[in-house]
Design a protein around this motif. Sequence first.
Motif, PDB file in Angstrom:
ATOM      1  N   ARG A   1      -3.931   1.671   8.862  1.00  0.00           N
ATOM      2  CA  ARG A   1      -4.519   0.376   8.466  1.00  0.00           C
ATOM      3  C   ARG A   1      -3.714  -0.772   9.059  1.00  0.00           C
ATOM      4  O   ARG A   1      -4.263  -1.743   9.579  1.00  0.00           O
ATOM      5  CB  ARG A   1      -4.517   0.221   6.939  1.00  0.00           C
ATOM      6  CG  ARG A   1      -5.511   1.106   6.232  1.00  0.00           C
ATOM      7  CD  ARG A   1      -5.223   1.139   4.740  1.00  0.00           C
ATOM      8  NE  ARG A   1      -5.689  -0.026   4.029  1.00  0.00           N
ATOM      9  CZ  ARG A   1      -6.933  -0.181   3.599  1.00  0.00           C
ATOM     10  NH1 ARG A   1      -7.811   0.773   3.799  1.00  0.00           N
ATOM     11  NH2 ARG A   1      -7.283  -1.267   2.951  1.00  0.00           N
TER      12      ARG A   1
ATOM     13  N   PRO B   1     -18.153 -17.631  -1.562  1.00  0.00           N
ATOM     14  CA  PRO B   1     -17.929 -17.567  -0.115  1.00  0.00           C
ATOM     15  C   PRO B   1     -16.669 -16.792   0.284  1.00  0.00           C
ATOM     16  O   PRO B   1     -15.633 -16.876  -0.373  1.00  0.00           O
ATOM     17  CB  PRO B   1     -17.745 -19.039   0.265  1.00  0.00           C
ATOM     18  CG  PRO B   1     -17.196 -19.682  -0.972  1.00  0.00           C
ATOM     19  CD  PRO B   1     -17.719 -18.913  -2.150  1.00  0.00           C
ATOM     20  N   VAL B   2     -16.795 -16.043   1.360  1.00  0.00           N
ATOM     21  CA  VAL B   2     -15.645 -15.392   1.995  1.00  0.00           C
ATOM     22  C   VAL B   2     -15.609 -15.896   3.432  1.00  0.00           C
ATOM     23  O   VAL B   2     -16.614 -15.799   4.151  1.00  0.00           O
ATOM     24  CB  VAL B   2     -15.788 -13.852   1.988  1.00  0.00           C
ATOM     25  CG1 VAL B   2     -14.608 -13.196   2.700  1.00  0.00           C
ATOM     26  CG2 VAL B   2     -15.913 -13.319   0.565  1.00  0.00           C
ATOM     27  N   CYS B   3     -14.462 -16.451   3.852  1.00  0.00           N
ATOM     28  CA  CYS B   3     -14.345 -17.037   5.192  1.00  0.00           C
ATOM     29  C   CYS B   3     -13.454 -16.178   6.077  1.00  0.00           C
ATOM     30  O   CYS B   3     -12.654 -15.405   5.577  1.00  0.00           O
ATOM     31  CB  CYS B   3     -13.778 -18.447   5.098  1.00  0.00           C
ATOM     32  SG  CYS B   3     -14.810 -19.521   4.083  1.00  0.00           S
TER      33      CYS B   3
ATOM     34  N   GLU C   1     -14.304  -3.065   1.409  1.00  0.00           N
ATOM     35  CA  GLU C   1     -13.787  -2.831   0.046  1.00  0.00           C
ATOM     36  C   GLU C   1     -14.890  -2.950  -1.003  1.00  0.00           C
ATOM     37  O   GLU C   1     -14.837  -2.301  -2.043  1.00  0.00           O
ATOM     38  CB  GLU C   1     -12.669  -3.829  -0.264  1.00  0.00           C
ATOM     39  CG  GLU C   1     -11.424  -3.602   0.587  1.00  0.00           C
ATOM     40  CD  GLU C   1     -10.335  -4.645   0.361  1.00  0.00           C
ATOM     41  OE1 GLU C   1     -10.520  -5.550  -0.479  1.00  0.00           O
ATOM     42  OE2 GLU C   1      -9.286  -4.550   1.032  1.00  0.00           O
TER      43      GLU C   1
ATOM     44  N   PRO D   1      -2.189   3.998   5.117  1.00  0.00           N
ATOM     45  CA  PRO D   1      -1.589   2.661   5.222  1.00  0.00           C
ATOM     46  C   PRO D   1      -1.033   2.328   6.606  1.00  0.00           C
ATOM     47  O   PRO D   1      -1.165   1.196   7.059  1.00  0.00           O
ATOM     48  CB  PRO D   1      -0.458   2.689   4.190  1.00  0.00           C
ATOM     49  CG  PRO D   1      -0.865   3.704   3.196  1.00  0.00           C
ATOM     50  CD  PRO D   1      -1.633   4.745   3.965  1.00  0.00           C
TER      51      PRO D   1
ATOM     52  N   GLU E   1     -12.932  -6.705   6.066  1.00  0.00           N
ATOM     53  CA  GLU E   1     -12.184  -5.993   5.009  1.00  0.00           C
ATOM     54  C   GLU E   1     -12.896  -6.123   3.662  1.00  0.00           C
ATOM     55  O   GLU E   1     -12.970  -5.168   2.886  1.00  0.00           O
ATOM     56  CB  GLU E   1     -10.751  -6.529   4.907  1.00  0.00           C
ATOM     57  CG  GLU E   1      -9.909  -6.197   6.127  1.00  0.00           C
ATOM     58  CD  GLU E   1      -8.466  -5.812   5.779  1.00  0.00           C
ATOM     59  OE1 GLU E   1      -8.241  -4.992   4.875  1.00  0.00           O
ATOM     60  OE2 GLU E   1      -7.565  -6.356   6.445  1.00  0.00           O
ATOM     61  N   TYR E   2     -13.421  -7.315   3.396  1.00  0.00           N
ATOM     62  CA  TYR E   2     -14.125  -7.540   2.122  1.00  0.00           C
ATOM     63  C   TYR E   2     -15.357  -6.637   2.035  1.00  0.00           C
ATOM     64  O   TYR E   2     -15.606  -6.002   0.997  1.00  0.00           O
ATOM     65  CB  TYR E   2     -14.530  -9.019   2.009  1.00  0.00           C
ATOM     66  CG  TYR E   2     -15.341  -9.293   0.759  1.00  0.00           C
ATOM     67  CD1 TYR E   2     -14.704  -9.389  -0.478  1.00  0.00           C
ATOM     68  CD2 TYR E   2     -16.726  -9.420   0.802  1.00  0.00           C
ATOM     69  CE1 TYR E   2     -15.449  -9.614  -1.642  1.00  0.00           C
ATOM     70  CE2 TYR E   2     -17.469  -9.649  -0.341  1.00  0.00           C
ATOM     71  CZ  TYR E   2     -16.821  -9.753  -1.565  1.00  0.00           C
ATOM     72  OH  TYR E   2     -17.550  -9.961  -2.709  1.00  0.00           O
TER      73      TYR E   2
ATOM     74  N   ILE F   1     -11.365 -11.058   7.763  1.00  0.00           N
ATOM     75  CA  ILE F   1     -11.257 -10.934   6.299  1.00  0.00           C
ATOM     76  C   ILE F   1     -12.604 -10.478   5.734  1.00  0.00           C
ATOM     77  O   ILE F   1     -12.659  -9.673   4.793  1.00  0.00           O
ATOM     78  CB  ILE F   1     -10.778 -12.270   5.692  1.00  0.00           C
ATOM     79  CG1 ILE F   1      -9.350 -12.589   6.173  1.00  0.00           C
ATOM     80  CG2 ILE F   1     -10.844 -12.244   4.164  1.00  0.00           C
ATOM     81  CD1 ILE F   1      -8.806 -13.942   5.770  1.00  0.00           C
TER      82      ILE F   1
ATOM     83  N   GLU G   1       0.821  -1.217   0.000  1.00  0.00           N
ATOM     84  CA  GLU G   1       0.000   0.000   0.000  1.00  0.00           C
ATOM     85  C   GLU G   1       0.854   1.267   0.000  1.00  0.00           C
ATOM     86  O   GLU G   1       0.451   2.304  -0.515  1.00  0.00           O
ATOM     87  CB  GLU G   1      -0.919   0.010   1.238  1.00  0.00           C
ATOM     88  CG  GLU G   1      -1.982  -1.084   1.189  1.00  0.00           C
ATOM     89  CD  GLU G   1      -2.846  -1.157   2.435  1.00  0.00           C
ATOM     90  OE1 GLU G   1      -2.643  -0.338   3.362  1.00  0.00           O
ATOM     91  OE2 GLU G   1      -3.719  -2.040   2.496  1.00  0.00           O
TER      92      GLU G   1
ATOM     93  N   TYR H   1     -12.629  -9.627  -3.991  1.00  0.00           N
ATOM     94  CA  TYR H   1     -12.818 -11.057  -3.720  1.00  0.00           C
ATOM     95  C   TYR H   1     -11.480 -11.800  -3.782  1.00  0.00           C
ATOM     96  O   TYR H   1     -11.179 -12.629  -2.911  1.00  0.00           O
ATOM     97  CB  TYR H   1     -13.838 -11.686  -4.682  1.00  0.00           C
ATOM     98  CG  TYR H   1     -14.154 -13.108  -4.267  1.00  0.00           C
ATOM     99  CD1 TYR H   1     -14.965 -13.354  -3.175  1.00  0.00           C
ATOM    100  CD2 TYR H   1     -13.581 -14.197  -4.926  1.00  0.00           C
ATOM    101  CE1 TYR H   1     -15.218 -14.643  -2.742  1.00  0.00           C
ATOM    102  CE2 TYR H   1     -13.826 -15.493  -4.500  1.00  0.00           C
ATOM    103  CZ  TYR H   1     -14.649 -15.708  -3.401  1.00  0.00           C
ATOM    104  OH  TYR H   1     -14.884 -16.992  -2.973  1.00  0.00           O
TER     105      TYR H   1
ATOM    106  N   ARG I   1      -5.007  -3.605  11.642  1.00  0.00           N
ATOM    107  CA  ARG I   1      -4.852  -5.054  11.400  1.00  0.00           C
ATOM    108  C   ARG I   1      -4.074  -5.717  12.531  1.00  0.00           C
ATOM    109  O   ARG I   1      -4.367  -6.852  12.924  1.00  0.00           O
ATOM    110  CB  ARG I   1      -4.127  -5.280  10.065  1.00  0.00           C
ATOM    111  CG  ARG I   1      -4.994  -4.952   8.864  1.00  0.00           C
ATOM    112  CD  ARG I   1      -4.248  -5.157   7.544  1.00  0.00           C
ATOM    113  NE  ARG I   1      -5.091  -4.787   6.426  1.00  0.00           N
ATOM    114  CZ  ARG I   1      -4.728  -4.010   5.412  1.00  0.00           C
ATOM    115  NH1 ARG I   1      -3.499  -3.517   5.350  1.00  0.00           N
ATOM    116  NH2 ARG I   1      -5.585  -3.730   4.438  1.00  0.00           N
TER     117      ARG I   1
END
Lengths: 219, 219
Positions: B92, B63-65, B76, B89, B72-73, B69, A76, A90, B96
């Motif tokens: 961020r 699917p997002v597991c 975004e 950054p 964040e998905y 995560i 980033e 994704y 995290r």
Amino acid sequence: MADEVILLDYWPSMFGMRTRIALEEKNIKFDYRDQDLFNKDSFLLEMNSVHKKFPVLIHNGKPVCESLIQIEYIDETWPGKNQLLPSDPYQRAQARFWGNFIDNKVHGPTRLIWGAKGEEQEAGKKEFIEVLKKLESELGEKTYFGGETFGYVDIALIGFYSWFQAFEKFGSFSIEPECPKLIAWAKRCVKRESVAKSLPASEKITEFVPELKKRIGIE
Amino acid sequence: MADEVILLDYWPSMFGMRTRIALEEKNIKFDYRDQDLFNKDSFLLEMNSVHKKFPVLIHNGKPVCESLIQIEYIDETWPGKNQLLPSDPYQRAQARFWGNFIDNKVHGPTRLIWGAKGEEQEAGKKEFIEVLKKLESELGEKTYFGGETFGYVDIALIGFYSWFQAFEKFGSFSIEPECPKLIAWAKRCVKRESVAKSLPASEKITEFVPELKKRIGIE
């Protein structure tokens, strides 16, 4: 003002290797400071006061901890060259999933392979191969984990490859017959300049393991 | 085509609560499907074949597991409303880091508080309070972990708060005198609509724990 980038690291660390590779991918000059695992200095303790672990990336005086987080930070902060995470949300989520998988599943069993004996060691070997097979299946026929481009998941995993010779020697087993496609992937990766510059020779790791065992008192 | 969003979740899950909150923050309508912890259905096993765990977020069939995560998905994919991660950054990376800290440090000791006895339980309580004190020190005098804005780290932690009453009851201790500022932060968070809608009542969790212990065979 030019960027000041310092990496507090320890040469056999597969986690530190990730950060070295990411910095090399971006062509960032950094001051590499090898640490003593058994005598952590006050600067490291100050820079990572929570976990007291390397690698610590220090950018213009500010520390970033945890190697996977460092890769994202590097990507980033210096977005121009060699994008490490995919642009698509994704695909990014998938990359993070596999990075997380490697962190949570690969390291544990490897520790048993070189550090344990008997049944415990056998369990470590079995689990390690199972985990590698899952990763091989995720890789499939792709060149790299993200497709045609070397990136985040490749960086997360490739450092372990420099330990494979040591795992094989101390665990008395062979990895390649179990996961030939994963080994072919690793061989592709180590041809890359960023990886070649960042991974120590396998022989050096193999020689280091008995010293490590002695120092942590398991031999 | 309208987005199809499905969440495979389990109501007492502090991880699932994160994803519910993130979706509420973005005003995303989702089909919430409560799962049976002890009888996982084939759709869950198909959608998260690697870990076979909820929450699983399924967006237009994909699917997002892993809950962090997923946050964040979601951030975004629907960037317009209520940004959850900071733009900078470095900030961020810090967010995290603390998300990761919560995942690795908070859950383990809480399991001992309600699931263990004697010395083991005492160790869990001690570690839990130490971890909360670290989080309280990171919070400092700020309104939320990221400053004035509710976001990623708040979402990562707040689900555990719905279990605090149960921890206190089964561990015979009080959390608020140890970390008054963290409790004040939690009370601020639960006033937020997204959180209020996503967290079950503390009493419901407290009633659920004996049933959980019975089902996993520790009572």
